[in-house]
Design an enzyme around this catalytic site. Sequence first.
Site, short mmCIF file in Angstrom:
data_model
loop_
_atom_site.label_atom_id
_atom_site.label_comp_id
_atom_site.label_asym_id
_atom_site.label_seq_id
_atom_site.Cartn_x
_atom_site.Cartn_y
_atom_site.Cartn_z
N ASP A 48 0.86 -1.20 0.00
CA ASP A 48 0.00 0.00 0.00
C ASP A 48 0.89 1.24 0.00
O ASP A 48 2.05 1.19 0.40
CB ASP A 48 -0.97 0.00 1.19
CG ASP A 48 -0.28 0.05 2.54
OD1 ASP A 48 0.77 -0.60 2.70
OD2 ASP A 48 -0.78 0.74 3.45
N GLU A 84 0.09 -0.80 5.81
CA GLU A 84 1.17 -0.32 6.67
C GLU A 84 1.03 1.18 6.85
O GLU A 84 1.27 1.72 7.92
CB GLU A 84 2.53 -0.64 6.06
CG GLU A 84 3.70 -0.52 7.04
CD GLU A 84 4.25 0.91 7.17
OE1 GLU A 84 4.92 1.19 8.17
OE2 GLU A 84 4.02 1.73 6.27
ZN LIG Z 1 6.87 2.03 4.16
#
Ligand SMILES: [Zn+2]
Length: 381
Positions: free
Chosen positions: A72, A136
């Site tokens: 992501d 994340e």
């Molecule tokens: Zn990162």
Amino acid sequence: MPPIDPVSLTADLIRCPSVTPEEGGALQLLDELLTQAGFACTRVDRGGIANLFARWGDKGHARTFGFNGHTDVVPLGDEAAWTMPPFGAEIKEGVMYGRGATDMKSGVAAFAAAAIDFVTNTPPDGAVILTITGDEEGDAIDGTTALLDHLETAGEAMDVCLVGEPTCPNTMGEMIKIGRRGSMTAWFTVTGKQGHSAYPHRANNPLNAMARLMDRLASHELDQGTEHFDASTLAVVTIDTGNPATNVIPAQSRATVNIRFNDSHSGASLSAWLQEEVDRVTTEFGVSVDLTIKISGESFITPPGALSDLVATAVEAETGLKPELSTTGGTSDARFVKHHCPVVEFGLVGKTMHQVDECVPIAQITQLKSIYTRILKDYFA
Ligand SMILES: [Zn+2]
């Protein structure tokens, strides 16, 4: 299987618009590639987040090397300011542009390519596990944590883990992260009594208490650093009262403080200290203070040893630089992995992370793959 080119894999991943929480096709692409290479892949999706678990070799093997990373990316920000297509992966003068170019589609591409070629050419007596998350950059509640929960319930284990986040400030190879400081935020609301500024004795100005409190917090030396950590820091990030009048003492004032702390503190010990300081101004000034605290992560460290030696040796062999073992920077998913097994982080230069025109020199991607390959060879040697 022909060798995997980490540069074209990075480009393919950049072309997947995977702004958190969108999967964008990135994990699907890796799933197909890894499955083709003989990895057993499992999608570990949770709470609307896509995650990928991939293992080559036997489950429960005595020697299992793990990689962790994320596909992501953060939003584009000011899209009009980009001079290159943010999901185009275009290359200009040896540099590839796009969101995620450094943070961290190149890192994922480098370790996936290294792992595939390694198990194809020199099948090890052991297992290689890749844990790749789509969360994340967001809340990280259903990302690496979900993957680690899956490892637990499925009876899987990594003996050691390397997180492929960018770790080098300026030059490829100069820094490995062996831990991180903890992070917490505290919100204060001080309530006094509103009144006329010409008659302050009839009011109770919350700003007097707020000013004293913020001064005490900001001028307090938390520590002087520890063996592997810099000194802890506290930053007052905002004080808000929003009072447009010059003749009114306001009733309330708010402030926010962010603390980055080393291993001489914990979220709990710092919370207790903040509460003590709050109680002190409450008594001194006769105000009431509401305190809300969020602990984003405790400090952690994998002390220098076998794993950091393994990574440092490979980095030095490929770059000629002896990397510093550091605990600087913000938080990362290593803070979750450390509950599972020893973990260190190594990746490329992160200068343009989260910026407009994020970019990566393609030579660095190739070099990163070589470093990861050497780490795998040395680990299973
Ligand atoms: Zn990162």
